[in-house]
Enzyme design. Structure first.
Site, PDB file in Angstrom:
ATOM      1  N   LYS A  17      30.262  13.309  36.160  1.00 51.18           N
ATOM      2  CA  LYS A  17      29.545  12.106  36.034  1.00 51.18           C
ATOM      3  C   LYS A  17      28.561  12.123  34.767  1.00 51.18           C
ATOM      4  O   LYS A  17      28.234  13.221  34.233  1.00 51.18           O
ATOM      5  CB  LYS A  17      28.502  12.086  37.395  1.00 51.18           C
ATOM      6  CG  LYS A  17      29.411  11.955  38.632  1.00 51.18           C
ATOM      7  CD  LYS A  17      29.814  10.508  38.456  1.00 51.18           C
ATOM      8  CE  LYS A  17      30.633  10.068  40.044  1.00 51.18           C
ATOM      9  NZ  LYS A  17      31.972  10.979  40.105  1.00 51.18           N
ATOM     10  N   SER A  40      36.073   6.851  38.362  1.00 54.20           N
ATOM     11  CA  SER A  40      34.928   6.463  38.502  1.00 54.20           C
ATOM     12  C   SER A  40      34.215   6.524  37.015  1.00 54.20           C
ATOM     13  O   SER A  40      33.193   6.058  36.491  1.00 54.20           O
ATOM     14  CB  SER A  40      33.986   7.492  39.138  1.00 54.20           C
ATOM     15  OG  SER A  40      33.799   8.575  38.682  1.00 54.20           O
TER      16      SER A  40
END
Length: 232
Positions: A191, A153
């Protein structure tokens, strides 16, 4: 922090703009970096833009503006910047100029398991393994640890599945920082951090993954990304 390919692209764009006064085309970038497709160039351009090195100008062909250069590139006047990436692998021979690790200020950091760059997985656990990193990567000090990345991701930020990230332990983060975030007290993920009022956005760097928007009380920052180790 720039990956090697991001740095190569920034240097190439800079050289071409100094020479021709216009940025190179995506085809020229692809050829210069020996990539198979222009999608790879698009990912590199996006990463450079996110880090504030370039700006794409709307409604203009081949319109890329260089906003800044790495500090050492500016000081040297040439492409002398070395990204904070440690490449694995073992050379067939040892160069004559090689120095012992202790002379380079190498530090051993605990490898505390895996961190999700994708669907969140288990929280960080204590581990007995260690990795060695240059002291310069650790910056101004503080407690640091390492984690193995699981998932893709954050691929557009230059972080691939299987990489080892170096994290400085902290509970504070600024918007745009890449952080280790613990969600609901048990799942950990890597993230990009954004805060808006009492809500926290955990952004992926891959369009295949959606941004997670969570109440501030459900997210605990455990550290910030300061380095990357990749083994080829």
């Amino acid at each position: 922090m720039l990956t090697r390919k991001q740095l190569e692209l920034l240097e190439f764009i800079h050289r071409r703009m100094q020479k021709d006064g216009v940025s190179p085309s995506f085809d020229e970038m692809k050829e210069a970096l020996d990539l198979r497709s222009k999608s790879g160039i698009h990912r590199l351009i996006t990463a450079l833009e996110e880090r504030g090195f370039i700006r794409r100008l709307a409604h203009r062909a081949r319109a890329i503006e260089i906003v800044k250069l790495p500090e050492t590139m500016e000081n040297s006047g040439r492409a002398g910047f070395e990204p904070r990436v440690v490449e694995g692998g073992r050379p067939e021979s040892t160069p004559n100029t090689a120095m012992p690790l202790d002379a380079l200020g190498v530090n051993d950091l605990p490898l505390l398991g895996r961190i999700a760059a994708g669907t969140p997985i288990e929280a960080i656990t204590d581990g007995a393994q260690h990795v060695s990193v240059p002291g310069a990567m650790l910056g101004a000090g503080g407690r640091h640890y390492a984690l193995e990345v699981k998932g893709d991701s954050m691929i557009d930020a230059g972080i691939n599945n299987g990489d080892v990230v170096v994290i400085r332990e902290t509970s504070q983060a600024d918007n745009g920082d890449i952080v280790v975030a613990q969600v609901d007290g048990y799942e950990a993920t890597l993230k990009r951090f954004r805060k808006n009022g009492d809500m926290i956005a955990l952004e992926a760097a891959n369009p295949a993954y959606e941004t997670r928007l969570l109440p501030e009380g459900q997210v605990k920052v455990q550290g910030k990304l300061v380095g990357l180790i990749r083994t080829y």
